[in-house]
Motif scaffolding. Sequence first.
Motif, mmCIF file in Angstrom:
data_model
loop_
_atom_site.group_PDB
_atom_site.id
_atom_site.type_symbol
_atom_site.label_atom_id
_atom_site.label_comp_id
_atom_site.label_asym_id
_atom_site.label_seq_id
_atom_site.Cartn_x
_atom_site.Cartn_y
_atom_site.Cartn_z
ATOM 1 N N GLY A 50 0.824 -1.199 0.000
ATOM 2 C CA GLY A 50 0.000 0.000 0.000
ATOM 3 C C GLY A 50 0.856 1.245 0.000
ATOM 4 N N HIS A 51 0.230 2.403 -0.182
ATOM 5 C CA HIS A 51 0.981 3.647 -0.164
ATOM 6 C C HIS A 51 0.118 4.812 0.320
ATOM 7 C CE1 HIS A 51 -0.389 2.541 -4.244
ATOM 8 N NE2 HIS A 51 -0.866 3.773 -4.294
ATOM 9 N N GLY A 52 -0.903 4.507 1.106
ATOM 10 C CA GLY A 52 -1.778 5.558 1.589
ATOM 11 C C GLY A 52 -1.149 6.422 2.666
ATOM 12 N N ASP A 53 -0.126 5.904 3.350
ATOM 13 C CA ASP A 53 0.475 6.635 4.466
ATOM 14 C C ASP A 53 1.799 7.288 4.108
ATOM 15 O OD1 ASP A 53 -0.654 3.988 6.608
ATOM 16 O OD2 ASP A 53 -1.637 5.906 6.175
ATOM 17 N N VAL A 54 2.104 7.413 2.840
ATOM 18 C CA VAL A 54 3.336 8.067 2.420
ATOM 19 C C VAL A 54 3.279 9.546 2.800
ATOM 20 C CG1 VAL A 54 4.746 8.733 0.447
ATOM 21 C CG2 VAL A 54 3.719 6.454 0.541
ATOM 22 N N THR A 55 4.361 10.012 3.404
ATOM 23 C CA THR A 55 4.447 11.414 3.793
ATOM 24 C C THR A 55 5.703 12.027 3.186
ATOM 25 O OG1 THR A 55 5.768 11.029 5.796
ATOM 26 C CG2 THR A 55 3.370 10.794 5.991
ATOM 27 N N ALA A 56 5.900 13.315 3.458
ATOM 28 C CA ALA A 56 7.093 13.992 2.952
ATOM 29 C C ALA A 56 8.355 13.411 3.550
ATOM 30 C CB ALA A 56 6.991 15.491 3.243
ATOM 31 N N ASP A 57 8.230 12.762 4.709
ATOM 32 C CA ASP A 57 9.403 12.193 5.382
ATOM 33 C C ASP A 57 9.688 10.749 4.967
ATOM 34 O OD1 ASP A 57 9.798 14.543 6.842
ATOM 35 O OD2 ASP A 57 8.371 13.892 8.392
ATOM 36 N N THR A 58 8.809 10.153 4.196
ATOM 37 C CA THR A 58 9.033 8.776 3.766
ATOM 38 C C THR A 58 10.231 8.720 2.829
ATOM 39 O OG1 THR A 58 6.666 8.291 3.887
ATOM 40 C CG2 THR A 58 8.024 6.785 2.600
ATOM 41 N N PRO A 59 11.234 7.891 3.155
ATOM 42 C CA PRO A 59 12.408 7.814 2.272
ATOM 43 C C PRO A 59 12.035 7.285 0.893
ATOM 44 C CG PRO A 59 12.445 6.036 3.877
ATOM 45 C CD PRO A 59 11.324 6.956 4.289
ATOM 46 N N ARG A 60 12.728 7.786 -0.127
ATOM 47 C CA ARG A 60 12.473 7.371 -1.507
ATOM 48 C C ARG A 60 13.780 6.893 -2.123
ATOM 49 N NH1 ARG A 60 7.274 9.626 -2.596
ATOM 50 N NH2 ARG A 60 7.376 9.123 -4.816
ATOM 51 N N GLY A 61 13.667 5.964 -3.049
ATOM 52 C CA GLY A 61 14.836 5.446 -3.733
ATOM 53 C C GLY A 61 14.663 5.530 -5.229
ATOM 54 N N PRO A 62 15.754 5.391 -5.974
ATOM 55 C CA PRO A 62 15.697 5.563 -7.427
ATOM 56 C C PRO A 62 15.033 4.384 -8.138
ATOM 57 C CG PRO A 62 17.896 4.908 -6.762
ATOM 58 C CD PRO A 62 17.129 5.137 -5.497
ATOM 59 N N VAL A 63 14.222 4.707 -9.130
ATOM 60 C CA VAL A 63 13.688 3.706 -10.057
ATOM 61 C C VAL A 63 14.690 3.564 -11.192
ATOM 62 C CG1 VAL A 63 11.826 3.165 -11.669
ATOM 63 C CG2 VAL A 63 11.296 4.262 -9.471
ATOM 64 N N THR A 64 15.161 2.362 -11.432
ATOM 65 C CA THR A 64 16.242 2.163 -12.406
ATOM 66 C C THR A 64 15.789 1.400 -13.651
ATOM 67 O OG1 THR A 64 16.965 0.228 -11.127
ATOM 68 C CG2 THR A 64 18.067 2.324 -10.680
ATOM 69 N N VAL A 65 14.468 1.321 -13.847
ATOM 70 C CA VAL A 65 13.927 0.642 -15.033
ATOM 71 C C VAL A 65 12.931 1.560 -15.731
ATOM 72 C CG1 VAL A 65 14.207 -1.642 -14.011
ATOM 73 C CG2 VAL A 65 12.027 -0.431 -13.744
ATOM 74 N N ASP A 66 12.483 1.151 -16.892
ATOM 75 C CA ASP A 66 11.531 1.930 -17.674
ATOM 76 C C ASP A 66 10.112 1.769 -17.155
ATOM 77 O OD1 ASP A 66 10.099 -0.324 -19.625
ATOM 78 O OD2 ASP A 66 12.167 -0.827 -19.076
ATOM 79 N N ASP A 67 9.321 2.824 -17.283
ATOM 80 C CA ASP A 67 7.879 2.764 -17.043
ATOM 81 C C ASP A 67 7.120 2.447 -18.329
ATOM 82 O OD1 ASP A 67 7.721 3.303 -14.290
ATOM 83 O OD2 ASP A 67 7.901 5.464 -14.620
ATOM 84 N N ALA A 68 7.712 2.778 -19.467
ATOM 85 C CA ALA A 68 7.034 2.575 -20.747
ATOM 86 C C ALA A 68 8.051 2.293 -21.839
ATOM 87 C CB ALA A 68 6.202 3.800 -21.120
ATOM 88 N N ALA A 69 7.667 1.436 -22.766
ATOM 89 C CA ALA A 69 8.507 1.089 -23.913
ATOM 90 C C ALA A 69 7.661 1.178 -25.179
ATOM 91 C CB ALA A 69 9.068 -0.324 -23.766
ATOM 92 N N LEU A 70 8.241 1.738 -26.215
ATOM 93 C CA LEU A 70 7.561 1.889 -27.506
ATOM 94 C C LEU A 70 8.574 1.616 -28.604
ATOM 95 C CD1 LEU A 70 5.000 2.951 -29.107
ATOM 96 C CD2 LEU A 70 6.102 5.203 -29.024
#
Length: 400
Positions: A238-258
């Motif tokens: 889930g992700h309903g409790d994400v706040t500004a203080d929630t640590p984030r990490g890099p996405v290293t793959v594609d979201d879309a390919a064409l």
Amino acid sequence: MSQQSPPALRVGMAGYAFMGAAHSHAWRTAHRFFDLPLTPELTAIAGRNRAGVEQAAQRMGWGSVETDWRALIERDDIDLIDICTPGNTHAEIAIAALEAGKHVLCEKPLANSVAEAEAMTAVAEEAAKKGVFAMCGYSYRRTPALALMKRMVDDGRLGTIRHVRAQYLQDWLTDDNAPLTWRLDKSTSGSGALGDIGAHIIDAAQYVTGLNITGVSALLETFTKERPVDGELVGLGGHGDVTADTPRGPVTVDDAALFTARFDGGAIGMFEATRTALGRKNANRLEVNGTLGSVAFDFEDMNFLQFYDGTDAEDARGFHRIMVTEPVHPYVGNWWPTGHGLGYEHGFTHQVVDLVTALGNKTQPTPSFREALGVQKVLAAVEDSATNNSQWTTIKGNNP
């Protein structure tokens, strides 16, 4: 007089999450609806978390558990290793299993690189000489409507193939606060939407048409560069409790390919894969246009096929909807009465049916690792093209 049961095929499975559940259902079900030369037995399941794998074994019907996939391979009471783990483990597990004389079913895509896929293919082909076989799990091939689509192409009802249009659209990563999981880490998954779902439409297009992709021009895009890495959020999904203080990490793959593509034989194609198409839940689509007809499939309407017969009388032409639930359709005769459709899980059951039938006949099941290597080469060419400003990239040796 009781009829003697076929010999057992003792299965050991590595991994127990989404794909593990789908595969487990198939192993439990296949021999109850189809006459098979071997009877699958769910002998052991492996996962690193003992509590988790024990719970999975009880829920899904496995006889015993291991916390290391190597233990599955060492066991004398296992004939086949089913690999349902992330892509970065496929090569090591498959090669070790084949070298130990175990048959292998490996989830798609075959590996995280062409080099790994080539190594797996080489070992698989040596093992096949000794009667030990390997197959890659492109389960959508076994959807009755898609299998009927291939039959129609093979029977010449479309004439010469000219165009292929393929899409796989999902929306589960549309929210920027969806958590960072292994599927968004290139070192684990190999790629994003491209390998996860794009691999399916590449395989389906080549399988249905009987043609191989020989070159591509591609774009890849990552829309959300960082995602929450909070362990509890990831664990809950889930992700309903994400706040500004929630640590984030890099996405290293594609979201879309064409990408656009050429096939051997002169056909051209357009391919699109994304997990950020809001409202599209599992829109796995394939349309093939030929000189005599066209046929179109959408997995969100999986029991139907759209067919245009160009040989019809001029006043009767138009796409008509084929309900693929008749006993004459692929796989359907072993299931329910006409009109009672099948679901997502049946593709995995049909995959087990085809695999076990091939093993019982001591023949190579399909898709072979070499066929899956062909898909891997297309995935690599797409990434190369996208990295080089969509430069046309030729695929050498894509001829399973």
